[in-house]
Design an enzyme around this catalytic site. Structure first.
Site, PDB file in Angstrom:
ATOM      1  CE  LYS A  40     -18.028  20.295  12.521  1.00 39.04           C
ATOM      2  NZ  LYS A  40     -16.944  20.855  12.141  1.00 39.04           N
ATOM      3  CB  SER A  63      -0.790  -0.461   1.194  1.00 42.58           C
ATOM      4  OG  SER A  63      -2.163   0.862   0.766  1.00 42.58           O
TER       5      SER A  63
END
Length: 344
Positions: free
Chosen positions: A199, A146
């Site tokens: 949010k 990765s």
């Protein structure tokens, strides 16, 4: 004053002196760590390919002060942890770039990857180093997956051990735990006051909406496109072909070689020999090692960490959750996109 009282007073004074000394030492230690003076590590040097047929001691005198920098990148890529320190690494790369005696960079990578931000910064720093015209050879150790593979792509040439695990080209982002059902069962009320409907996204006390899932997926896909583009560009692979290779799987060294994700399967020593003898034409050149070594964890840090572990375990037990879930909920970087081989 009684003798026992005097002895007790002396012990108290000595104890106070010891505490004061520890505090002063800790402050000095923190300042040193922040300045980088205690984390820069260069653990000796040696010469490579002196037994080469092309080695000439008279010619070697002309580059006796030059060196290959063996730079080790190990551990999970993040801001800082036990094995990795981003500030140290970035400063070291910049310092080597500015050192005219540095002839090349040999990067040893043993990492499962890590944060997208830091991995990309290291990739860009090594790419910038190459503007000097000096070569960068990358060696993949036990794992260069990765983000570890992402950084590898900055190399002019990628070597791997025959037992290396590499690849794992993909992105993981935004773990979410919806505990609302459990809270209802336990009679727990949890509410976050917020403005903006997204949010409180991915918080444990609200279900994930389809819109929020799409928001997170779009950011994840953007990071993925960047990763695949980096691989395709640096490895000379068609983008569509690269997409097929980039499904998040790990590759053995043999598989990676067959798919052109690496160039050579060989040893670290042979890579250095190739770099010195064939690339630089400087057999016998010195190799200087640069490896981050964190100082042993202090008593206060150790106790703080143990206290946090106990707190997580206690909270998890009260809610009937696995401890790892509680750690993830409390993690500050749970929204951070990661080029990370999970499970390793």
């Amino acid at each position: 004053m009684k003798k026992t009282t005097k002895s007790g007073l002396i012990v108290l004074i000595l104890l106070l002196i010891a505490i004061a000394g520890y505090i002063v030492y800790s402050i000095i230690d923190i300042n040193k760590t922040e300045s980088g003076s205690t984390i820069t590590s260069s653990s000796g040097s040696y010469r490579v390919a002196e037994d080469s047929d092309s080695y000439d001691s008279n010619v070697a005198r002309t580059y006796k002060r030059d060196f290959i920098a063996a730079l080790y990148i190990e551990g999970t890529i993040a801001e800082a942890n036990q094995n990795y320190n981003h500030k140290w690494l970035m400063n070291t790369i910049q310092s080597l770039k500015n050192n005219d005696r540095n002839a090349a960079l040999a990067v040893f990578i043993n990492s499962p990857g890590g944060a997208v931000y830091q991995a990309d910064e290291v990739y860009l720093a090594i790419t910038d180093y190459k503007t000097t015209g000096r070569p960068v050879y990358v060696y993949q150790g036990p794992m260069a997956a990765s983000g570890g593979y992402y950084i590898s792509c900055a190399g002019n040439k990628i070597y791997a051990n025959r037992n290396t695990l590499t690849g794992c080209i993909g992105v993981i982002m935004g773990s979410s735990y919806d505990l609302t059902g459990l809270f209802d069962k336990l009679g727990i009320k949890s509410e976050t006051i917020h403005s903006g409907k997204n949010k409180n996204m991915l918080n444990y006390n609200e279900p994930v909406t389809e819109e929020q899932r799409a928001i997170m997926q779009s950011m994840c896909d953007e990071c993925y496109t960047q990763f695949v583009s980096i691989v395709a560009k640096n490895r000379g692979i068609q983008y569509d072909t690269c997409c097929k290779l980039s499904d998040g799987r790990l590759y053995s060294a043999k598989q990676a070689l067959e798919n052109r994700l690496i160039d050579v399967i060989d040893s670290w020593d042979n890579m250095l020999r190739d770099l010195a003898e064939n690339e630089l034409k400087k057999p016998g050149i010195k190799v200087q090692t640069f490896k981050y070594q964190r100082k042993p964890q202090g008593f206060i840090d150790l106790m703080t960490g143990k206290a946090l572990e106990l707190e997580n375990a206690k909270a998890a037990a009260e809610l009937g959750l696995p401890v790892e879930v509680m750690k993830s909920i409390n993690s500050e970087d749970r929204f951070t996109p990661m080029y990370l081989a999970t499970g390793y």
